[in-house]
Write a protein that holds these residues in place. Structure first.
Motif, mmCIF file in Angstrom:
data_model
loop_
_atom_site.group_PDB
_atom_site.id
_atom_site.type_symbol
_atom_site.label_atom_id
_atom_site.label_comp_id
_atom_site.label_asym_id
_atom_site.label_seq_id
_atom_site.Cartn_x
_atom_site.Cartn_y
_atom_site.Cartn_z
ATOM 1 N N THR A 1 -12.062 1.506 -7.452
ATOM 2 C CA THR A 1 -11.795 1.899 -8.838
ATOM 3 C C THR A 1 -10.697 2.953 -8.926
ATOM 4 O O THR A 1 -9.652 2.731 -9.537
ATOM 5 C CB THR A 1 -13.083 2.428 -9.490
ATOM 6 N N ILE A 2 -10.908 4.100 -8.300
ATOM 7 C CA ILE A 2 -9.937 5.187 -8.410
ATOM 8 C C ILE A 2 -8.650 4.843 -7.659
ATOM 9 O O ILE A 2 -7.536 5.055 -8.158
ATOM 10 C CB ILE A 2 -10.550 6.494 -7.872
ATOM 11 N N GLY A 3 -8.788 4.294 -6.460
ATOM 12 C CA GLY A 3 -7.598 3.968 -5.676
ATOM 13 C C GLY A 3 -6.755 2.871 -6.281
ATOM 14 O O GLY A 3 -5.525 2.878 -6.158
ATOM 15 N N GLN A 4 -7.400 1.917 -6.961
ATOM 16 C CA GLN A 4 -6.646 0.804 -7.530
ATOM 17 C C GLN A 4 -5.740 1.233 -8.676
ATOM 18 O O GLN A 4 -4.751 0.564 -8.972
ATOM 19 C CB GLN A 4 -7.613 -0.273 -8.025
ATOM 20 N N ARG A 5 -6.058 2.335 -9.335
ATOM 21 C CA ARG A 5 -5.178 2.817 -10.408
ATOM 22 C C ARG A 5 -3.796 3.145 -9.862
ATOM 23 O O ARG A 5 -2.774 2.742 -10.430
ATOM 24 C CB ARG A 5 -5.783 4.064 -11.048
ATOM 25 N N VAL A 6 -3.777 3.867 -8.751
ATOM 26 C CA VAL A 6 -2.495 4.261 -8.163
ATOM 27 C C VAL A 6 -1.808 3.069 -7.513
ATOM 28 O O VAL A 6 -0.589 2.899 -7.620
ATOM 29 C CB VAL A 6 -2.711 5.393 -7.140
ATOM 30 N N LEU A 7 -2.584 2.211 -6.855
ATOM 31 C CA LEU A 7 -1.988 1.066 -6.174
ATOM 32 C C LEU A 7 -1.365 0.084 -7.157
ATOM 33 O O LEU A 7 -0.337 -0.533 -6.862
ATOM 34 C CB LEU A 7 -3.049 0.345 -5.336
ATOM 35 N N ALA A 8 -1.966 -0.075 -8.332
ATOM 36 C CA ALA A 8 -1.487 -1.078 -9.284
ATOM 37 C C ALA A 8 -0.378 -0.548 -10.182
ATOM 38 O O ALA A 8 0.628 -1.231 -10.407
ATOM 39 C CB ALA A 8 -2.650 -1.576 -10.138
ATOM 40 N N ASN A 9 -0.534 0.648 -10.705
ATOM 41 C CA ASN A 9 0.376 1.128 -11.743
ATOM 42 C C ASN A 9 1.527 1.976 -11.220
ATOM 43 O O ASN A 9 2.508 2.169 -11.916
ATOM 44 C CB ASN A 9 -0.408 1.946 -12.779
ATOM 45 N N LEU A 10 1.415 2.484 -10.014
ATOM 46 C CA LEU A 10 2.465 3.356 -9.499
ATOM 47 C C LEU A 10 3.135 2.777 -8.260
ATOM 48 O O LEU A 10 4.359 2.629 -8.219
ATOM 49 C CB LEU A 10 1.885 4.739 -9.182
ATOM 50 N N LEU A 11 2.334 2.408 -7.266
ATOM 51 C CA LEU A 11 2.902 1.943 -6.001
ATOM 52 C C LEU A 11 3.196 0.448 -5.993
ATOM 53 O O LEU A 11 3.950 -0.016 -5.135
ATOM 54 C CB LEU A 11 1.947 2.282 -4.851
ATOM 55 N N LYS A 12 2.560 -0.326 -6.872
ATOM 56 C CA LYS A 12 2.757 -1.783 -6.957
ATOM 57 C C LYS A 12 2.424 -2.479 -5.640
ATOM 58 O O LYS A 12 3.115 -3.401 -5.210
ATOM 59 C CB LYS A 12 4.189 -2.117 -7.380
ATOM 60 N N VAL A 13 1.369 -2.040 -4.990
ATOM 61 C CA VAL A 13 0.890 -2.702 -3.771
ATOM 62 C C VAL A 13 -0.587 -3.054 -3.925
ATOM 63 O O VAL A 13 -1.339 -3.062 -2.953
ATOM 64 C CB VAL A 13 1.105 -1.827 -2.520
ATOM 65 N N CYS A 14 -1.003 -3.336 -5.141
ATOM 66 C CA CYS A 14 -2.396 -3.700 -5.392
ATOM 67 C C CYS A 14 -2.575 -5.185 -5.100
ATOM 68 O O CYS A 14 -1.908 -6.034 -5.689
ATOM 69 C CB CYS A 14 -2.776 -3.396 -6.842
ATOM 70 N N PHE A 15 -3.462 -5.494 -4.179
ATOM 71 C CA PHE A 15 -3.835 -6.869 -3.883
ATOM 72 C C PHE A 15 -5.301 -7.052 -4.277
ATOM 73 O O PHE A 15 -5.955 -6.115 -4.717
ATOM 74 C CB PHE A 15 -3.630 -7.184 -2.403
ATOM 75 N N GLN A 16 -5.799 -8.249 -4.097
ATOM 76 C CA GLN A 16 -7.179 -8.500 -4.484
ATOM 77 C C GLN A 16 -8.096 -8.059 -3.356
ATOM 78 O O GLN A 16 -8.163 -8.681 -2.310
ATOM 79 C CB GLN A 16 -7.395 -9.976 -4.797
ATOM 80 N N TYR A 17 -8.834 -6.979 -3.570
ATOM 81 C CA TYR A 17 -9.715 -6.451 -2.540
ATOM 82 C C TYR A 17 -11.176 -6.820 -2.773
ATOM 83 O O TYR A 17 -12.017 -6.532 -1.949
ATOM 84 C CB TYR A 17 -9.601 -4.927 -2.472
ATOM 85 N N ARG A 18 -11.503 -7.384 -3.881
ATOM 86 C CA ARG A 18 -12.900 -7.644 -4.194
ATOM 87 C C ARG A 18 -12.951 -8.626 -5.354
ATOM 88 O O ARG A 18 -11.950 -8.924 -5.976
ATOM 89 C CB ARG A 18 -13.640 -6.350 -4.562
ATOM 90 N N TYR A 19 -14.121 -9.116 -5.640
ATOM 91 C CA TYR A 19 -14.346 -9.897 -6.842
ATOM 92 C C TYR A 19 -14.852 -8.932 -7.914
ATOM 93 O O TYR A 19 -15.395 -7.887 -7.598
ATOM 94 C CB TYR A 19 -15.376 -10.990 -6.557
ATOM 95 N N PRO A 20 -14.704 -9.179 -9.180
ATOM 96 C CA PRO A 20 -14.450 -10.448 -9.870
ATOM 97 C C PRO A 20 -13.101 -10.477 -10.581
ATOM 98 O O PRO A 20 -13.030 -10.191 -11.778
ATOM 99 C CB PRO A 20 -15.568 -10.481 -10.886
ATOM 100 N N GLU A 21 -12.051 -10.785 -9.911
ATOM 101 C CA GLU A 21 -10.745 -10.891 -10.533
ATOM 102 C C GLU A 21 -10.630 -12.152 -11.388
ATOM 103 O O GLU A 21 -11.334 -13.136 -11.170
ATOM 104 C CB GLU A 21 -9.645 -10.911 -9.465
ATOM 105 N N VAL A 22 -9.720 -12.089 -12.347
ATOM 106 C CA VAL A 22 -9.404 -13.238 -13.189
ATOM 107 C C VAL A 22 -8.040 -13.755 -12.743
ATOM 108 O O VAL A 22 -7.055 -13.014 -12.753
ATOM 109 C CB VAL A 22 -9.392 -12.861 -14.685
ATOM 110 N N PHE A 23 -7.986 -15.011 -12.364
ATOM 111 C CA PHE A 23 -6.785 -15.611 -11.800
ATOM 112 C C PHE A 23 -6.111 -16.511 -12.826
ATOM 113 O O PHE A 23 -6.791 -17.194 -13.608
ATOM 114 C CB PHE A 23 -7.126 -16.454 -10.561
ATOM 115 N N GLY A 24 -4.788 -16.504 -12.784
ATOM 116 C CA GLY A 24 -4.040 -17.490 -13.547
ATOM 117 C C GLY A 24 -4.127 -18.841 -12.855
ATOM 118 O O GLY A 24 -3.575 -19.029 -11.770
ATOM 119 N N ARG A 25 -4.822 -19.774 -13.455
ATOM 120 C CA ARG A 25 -5.144 -21.033 -12.778
ATOM 121 C C ARG A 25 -3.897 -21.859 -12.491
ATOM 122 O O ARG A 25 -3.720 -22.370 -11.374
ATOM 123 C CB ARG A 25 -6.124 -21.830 -13.640
#
Length: 298
Positions: free
Chosen positions: A145-169
């Motif tokens: 939760t906390i780490g993904q904020r920085v990985l997604a919005n600042l560093l742009k190295v957020c990958f899928q580390y867990r479920y339940p993501e929503v995928f573009g089919r």
């Protein structure tokens, strides 16, 4: 008299054996005729025919179970997006009301491109079972939760580390499907979905206003096995071609960000363990050998 009786018994046994052989031959002929009729009928119906049957040695497991099931299930999905829910996860009715707002994020631009994977926060509902149960929620909260904020919005190295993501089919079906199922190297199949999306010009975001419940094994043995699986999967990731391709396409700062969020954790942990062992063995050696007294004297 005994000899005559023995001869009679032998002749009766031979007669019964001959009759049984004749019956088997007759049954074989009947089965062949039935098989010919079935084959002729199958040729008429254009059905498959079994010509040879070869028994393969060993088990029938050729890949990891979860990614194979996911790739098989994607074929039966409909629409433009699907959500991957793990078997130990449970959704809430209140959270499902936010799904419409979450799906609208596919139409918004988060950086240079619209998102292809929408990250969702997880809520561990097994934390109150035992004292060890508090360890997993704290770990999930710090990294997922906390780490993904920085990985997604600042560093742009957020990958899928867990479920339940929503995928573009549509995006994932025409670009190598959702998961990779090679046995061993794709042990942590969830992060390879993020690798695949990033390599194919995708964009991964993280959203915290919606969450999905998740249960974990709270035993000490299960927690240690989970940590061992994560460590082994991280080592397998470094050996994969996806990391090689990402390393050639990332810039210097983004590659450093990826290194410090993945394998650097285990490298630093190994260095800490080695330094602690050197200190524990070096301190008694300095004390017993007299080097410490000599150093302090000079």
């Amino acid at each position: 008299m005994r000899i005559i009786e023995d001869k009679k018994s032998e002749s009766s046994i031979s007669d019964t054996q001959a009759s049984s052989k004749d019956k088997q031959i007759a049954k074989g002929k009947d089965m062949n005729e039935e098989g010919k009729e079935i084959n002729s009928q199958s040729q008429v119906d254009c059905a498959d025919q079994e010509i040879y049957c070869i028994k393969l040695p060993g088990g029938a497991k050729f890949g990891e179970g979860e990614p194979k099931n996911q790739n098989h299930a994607v074929v039966f999905t409909r629409g433009e997006a699907f959500q991957a829910i793990h078997i130990n996860q449970d959704n809430y009715w209140e959270e499902t009301l936010k799904m419409k707002n979450l799906l609208e994020k596919f139409n918004e631009d988060h950086g240079p491109r619209p998102p292809t994977i929408l990250g969702v926060r997880g809520h561990i509902f097994t934390k109150s079972i035992s004292s060890l149960g508090w360890f997993m929620p704290n770990q999930e909260a710090s990294f997922v939760t906390i780490g993904q904020r920085v990985l997604a919005n600042l560093l742009k190295v957020c990958f899928q580390y867990r479920y339940p993501e929503v995928f573009g089919r549509i995006f994932h079906i025409i670009r190598g499907d959702k998961s990779k199922a090679s046995r061993g190297i794709n042990l942590s199949e969830d992060i390879f979905a993020g690798f695949n999306s990033t390599l194919r010009q995708g964009n991964i975001t993280h959203h915290e206003y919606i969450s999905v419940g998740k249960g974990h094994d709270v035993g000490l043995n299960q927690i240690s096995l989970f940590e061992a699986k994560v460590a082994c999967s991280n080592g397998e990731q470094i050996l994969s071609r996806d990391i090689h391709h990402l390393g050639h396409r990332f810039d210097f700062f983004r590659m450093l960000s990826y290194y410090f969020t993945t394998v650097r954790f285990y490298v630093s942990s190994m260095m800490v363990v080695i330094v602690v062992h050197l200190f524990l063995y070096g301190k008694p050696y300095l004390s017993l050998s007299g080097l410490e007294f000599a150093i302090m004297k000079h």
